[in-house]
Design a protein around this motif. Sequence first.
Motif, PDB file in Angstrom:
ATOM      1  N   MET A   1      28.036  21.049  48.800  1.00 29.84           N
ATOM      2  CA  MET A   1      26.941  20.651  47.937  1.00 29.84           C
ATOM      3  C   MET A   1      26.505  21.855  47.113  1.00 29.84           C
ATOM      4  O   MET A   1      26.236  22.915  47.655  1.00 29.84           O
ATOM      5  N   SER A  17      10.037  27.918  53.470  1.00 26.81           N
ATOM      6  CA  SER A  17      11.282  27.228  53.103  1.00 26.81           C
ATOM      7  C   SER A  17      11.669  27.564  51.671  1.00 26.81           C
ATOM      8  O   SER A  17      10.872  28.144  50.922  1.00 26.81           O
ATOM      9  N   GLN A  19      12.970  26.007  48.097  1.00 30.83           N
ATOM     10  CA  GLN A  19      13.079  24.775  47.320  1.00 30.83           C
ATOM     11  C   GLN A  19      14.325  24.844  46.442  1.00 30.83           C
ATOM     12  O   GLN A  19      14.594  25.871  45.797  1.00 30.83           O
ATOM     13  N   ASN A  22      19.825  19.629  43.430  1.00 31.53           N
ATOM     14  CA  ASN A  22      21.209  19.387  43.004  1.00 31.53           C
ATOM     15  C   ASN A  22      21.239  18.686  41.653  1.00 31.53           C
ATOM     16  O   ASN A  22      22.260  18.160  41.233  1.00 31.53           O
ATOM     17  N   THR A  24      19.319  16.106  40.982  1.00 32.76           N
ATOM     18  CA  THR A  24      18.672  14.807  41.188  1.00 32.76           C
ATOM     19  C   THR A  24      17.668  14.903  42.326  1.00 32.76           C
ATOM     20  O   THR A  24      16.466  14.759  42.114  1.00 32.76           O
ATOM     21  N   ALA A  25      18.172  15.131  43.506  1.00 33.81           N
ATOM     22  CA  ALA A  25      17.302  15.252  44.676  1.00 33.81           C
ATOM     23  C   ALA A  25      16.757  16.675  44.784  1.00 33.81           C
ATOM     24  O   ALA A  25      17.289  17.603  44.165  1.00 33.81           O
ATOM     25  N   GLN A  26      15.671  16.808  45.545  1.00 35.78           N
ATOM     26  CA  GLN A  26      15.162  18.149  45.844  1.00 35.78           C
ATOM     27  C   GLN A  26      15.294  18.414  47.336  1.00 35.78           C
ATOM     28  O   GLN A  26      15.254  17.492  48.158  1.00 35.78           O
ATOM     29  N   PHE A  27      15.421  19.686  47.671  1.00 39.12           N
ATOM     30  CA  PHE A  27      15.666  20.100  49.041  1.00 39.12           C
ATOM     31  C   PHE A  27      14.709  21.223  49.417  1.00 39.12           C
ATOM     32  O   PHE A  27      14.496  22.140  48.603  1.00 39.12           O
ATOM     33  N   SER A  28      14.149  21.146  50.618  1.00 43.89           N
ATOM     34  CA  SER A  28      13.371  22.244  51.191  1.00 43.89           C
ATOM     35  C   SER A  28      14.149  22.756  52.387  1.00 43.89           C
ATOM     36  O   SER A  28      14.301  22.045  53.391  1.00 43.89           O
ATOM     37  N   ILE A  29      14.644  23.961  52.279  1.00 42.54           N
ATOM     38  CA  ILE A  29      15.571  24.509  53.272  1.00 42.54           C
ATOM     39  C   ILE A  29      14.815  25.451  54.205  1.00 42.54           C
ATOM     40  O   ILE A  29      14.225  26.441  53.748  1.00 42.54           O
ATOM     41  N   SER A  36      22.856  24.829  57.891  1.00 45.02           N
ATOM     42  CA  SER A  36      23.999  25.111  57.016  1.00 45.02           C
ATOM     43  C   SER A  36      23.572  25.302  55.559  1.00 45.02           C
ATOM     44  O   SER A  36      24.235  26.021  54.806  1.00 45.02           O
ATOM     45  N   ASP A  37      22.459  24.685  55.149  1.00 44.07           N
ATOM     46  CA  ASP A  37      21.965  24.910  53.783  1.00 44.07           C
ATOM     47  C   ASP A  37      21.449  26.340  53.639  1.00 44.07           C
ATOM     48  O   ASP A  37      21.641  26.981  52.598  1.00 44.07           O
TER      49      ASP A  37
ATOM     50  N   ILE B 106      29.754  15.855  44.920  1.00 46.02           N
ATOM     51  CA  ILE B 106      30.603  16.556  45.881  1.00 46.02           C
ATOM     52  C   ILE B 106      29.731  16.881  47.085  1.00 46.02           C
ATOM     53  O   ILE B 106      28.698  17.529  46.955  1.00 46.02           O
ATOM     54  N   THR B 360      16.821  20.501  57.014  1.00 46.10           N
ATOM     55  CA  THR B 360      16.355  20.584  55.634  1.00 46.10           C
ATOM     56  C   THR B 360      15.657  19.271  55.284  1.00 46.10           C
ATOM     57  O   THR B 360      16.056  18.211  55.767  1.00 46.10           O
ATOM     58  N   LEU B 361      14.614  19.368  54.457  1.00 45.37           N
ATOM     59  CA  LEU B 361      14.002  18.150  53.916  1.00 45.37           C
ATOM     60  C   LEU B 361      14.651  17.838  52.575  1.00 45.37           C
ATOM     61  O   LEU B 361      14.740  18.705  51.699  1.00 45.37           O
ATOM     62  N   GLU B 362      15.101  16.613  52.418  1.00 40.29           N
ATOM     63  CA  GLU B 362      15.636  16.134  51.140  1.00 40.29           C
ATOM     64  C   GLU B 362      14.711  15.038  50.634  1.00 40.29           C
ATOM     65  O   GLU B 362      14.301  14.165  51.406  1.00 40.29           O
ATOM     66  N   THR B 363      14.348  15.107  49.372  1.00 42.06           N
ATOM     67  CA  THR B 363      13.501  14.061  48.785  1.00 42.06           C
ATOM     68  C   THR B 363      14.170  13.514  47.532  1.00 42.06           C
ATOM     69  O   THR B 363      15.078  14.127  46.972  1.00 42.06           O
ATOM     70  N   SER B 364      13.668  12.376  47.083  1.00 37.59           N
ATOM     71  CA  SER B 364      14.239  11.767  45.886  1.00 37.59           C
ATOM     72  C   SER B 364      13.943  12.593  44.638  1.00 37.59           C
ATOM     73  O   SER B 364      14.471  12.300  43.572  1.00 37.59           O
ATOM     74  N   GLY B 365      13.104  13.594  44.743  1.00 35.34           N
ATOM     75  CA  GLY B 365      13.047  14.609  43.696  1.00 35.34           C
ATOM     76  C   GLY B 365      12.103  14.341  42.543  1.00 35.34           C
ATOM     77  O   GLY B 365      12.015  15.145  41.621  1.00 35.34           O
ATOM     78  N   LEU B 386       8.780  21.093  52.537  1.00 32.08           N
ATOM     79  CA  LEU B 386       8.840  21.330  53.982  1.00 32.08           C
ATOM     80  C   LEU B 386       8.053  22.582  54.352  1.00 32.08           C
ATOM     81  O   LEU B 386       8.321  23.670  53.831  1.00 32.08           O
ATOM     82  N   GLU B 427      23.320  18.805  58.782  1.00 38.98           N
ATOM     83  CA  GLU B 427      24.787  18.735  58.798  1.00 38.98           C
ATOM     84  C   GLU B 427      25.379  20.103  59.137  1.00 38.98           C
ATOM     85  O   GLU B 427      24.752  21.139  58.954  1.00 38.98           O
TER      86      GLU B 427
END
Lengths: 58, 428
Positions: A1, A17, A19, A22, A24-29, A36-37, B106, B360-365, B386, B427
């Motif tokens: 990703m 965390s 921010q 990608n 489209t979506a947002q991620f808080s790692i 793994s992120d 991907i 990790t937190l994933e949101t629709s953004g 998060l 993951e």
Amino acid sequence: MSLTYLQFNYYRGEKCSIQATNGTAQFSIPLNSENSDYQEYLKWLAEGNEPLPADEPS
Amino acid sequence: MSILNVNQIQPVGSGQTVTISATNISAGSATVTAGTFTGNLTGNVTGNATGLSGSPTLSGITSVSTSNLTVNGTAYPNAGPLSNRNLIINGAMQIYQRSGISTNIIGYHLDRWEFGASGGTRAVTQETLTTGSPYDEGFRNYFHLINTGASTASNSYREITQKIEAQNVANSGWNYTSSDSFVTLSFWVRSSVAQTYYVKLKTNDGTAQAYGSAFSLSADTWTKVTKTIPGNSNITINNDNGNGLNVAVVPFYGTDFTDNSFVTDAWATYVDPPQLPDMTNTWAGTTNATFDLTGVQLEVGSVATPFEHRSYGDELARCQRYYYKISGASNDRYFMGLAENSTVFYGVMHAPVTMRTDPTLETSGTASHFRVSYSTDTTCNAVPTLANSTPNTALIGGAIVASGLTANQAAMLGSNSASSYLALTAEL
């Protein structure tokens, strides 16, 4: 990703965390080396990329 | 004792049966042959009993020593556990929590299956099986890859990988450091292009080891592929929650990743390149070529036993250790929380199973996909983030509304759009 790293998030003054998006979506790692992120972020740093600025909490 | 020395004993007249009334019959080192044996055979049988038919009953058997026990065409395990045999999660491609994401991403699509690619364009979907050999074996879904934009460039590739948690392999019963201990990989696969493809296994602990093996397909024909793979003294697999073993099915690797010096069907220290021998590039060079996969099973032992079909709920729970998604139509509620001040809200999202690690937190953004509800509904002006996560919980929120909250006020985070979702991902 493939992610673009945006900024650090803070909770009660503590960095908590990263921010990222990608496109489209947002991620808080979380800052956890088993995540793994976060491993990907560390790898991205090791490749010589500019670290995220150590912003003050918003 | 009387001894009868004869060459043959034949029934009298037109009879067909010779009855021997004796407590014991000994043939010494010779073979006793007849068209039909009737009655009970007791005592020690040390030779080969061939041609058993009818409905003989075998009793008093304390062990069956064979490398391949097959009953009515069904292979039975010859090593490893008798249940929970499949180390692959979502091998039947049933679970698709990410359904609705862009098909060209991907990364992860169907649960636990990571799609890797470079060059050209491609699309991944979950499709429904309605006929065919895998359907007859109980499969209803498959992983569908379309090569929408052909590329045979040296740095192009397409691969479908599952990363298996190390402790699941370490505790499987596979004595992976012994060349006399085996795992067997089996799967159903179909391609629109007839050619040779590859599977690849890679360990990740210690000095990484790799194993590659070829399989050939006829065009548009579901084929059951089976590979039996020995252990190797150089393999290390930790008893932890890290990445223990990658299992990949490879439609195409460009020449940046291949070389014909690669030896198939043998473990070797992982190097890149080569990860595999040079591959035929017909599939990669064909626009809209397809590659379909289902029924993936990796099990301890040297035989491929029938696929271990699991219930949807069982399979979903296994997937949720690595990814958990909640979504809802507008007005649905996600979880309760508290306001910290007029703009800041935090609440706790609970994972239904213990996740592999802090997720990790994933949101629709999109901020407007979310709302904070108390006596009224307030659309968010920032995406929830998060604050903290554990394998069981995630503290989610932030300064996500413009105003209106009161400190210590209970409130709910909810959906404001059918496109809204929250997901926790751990993951490998």
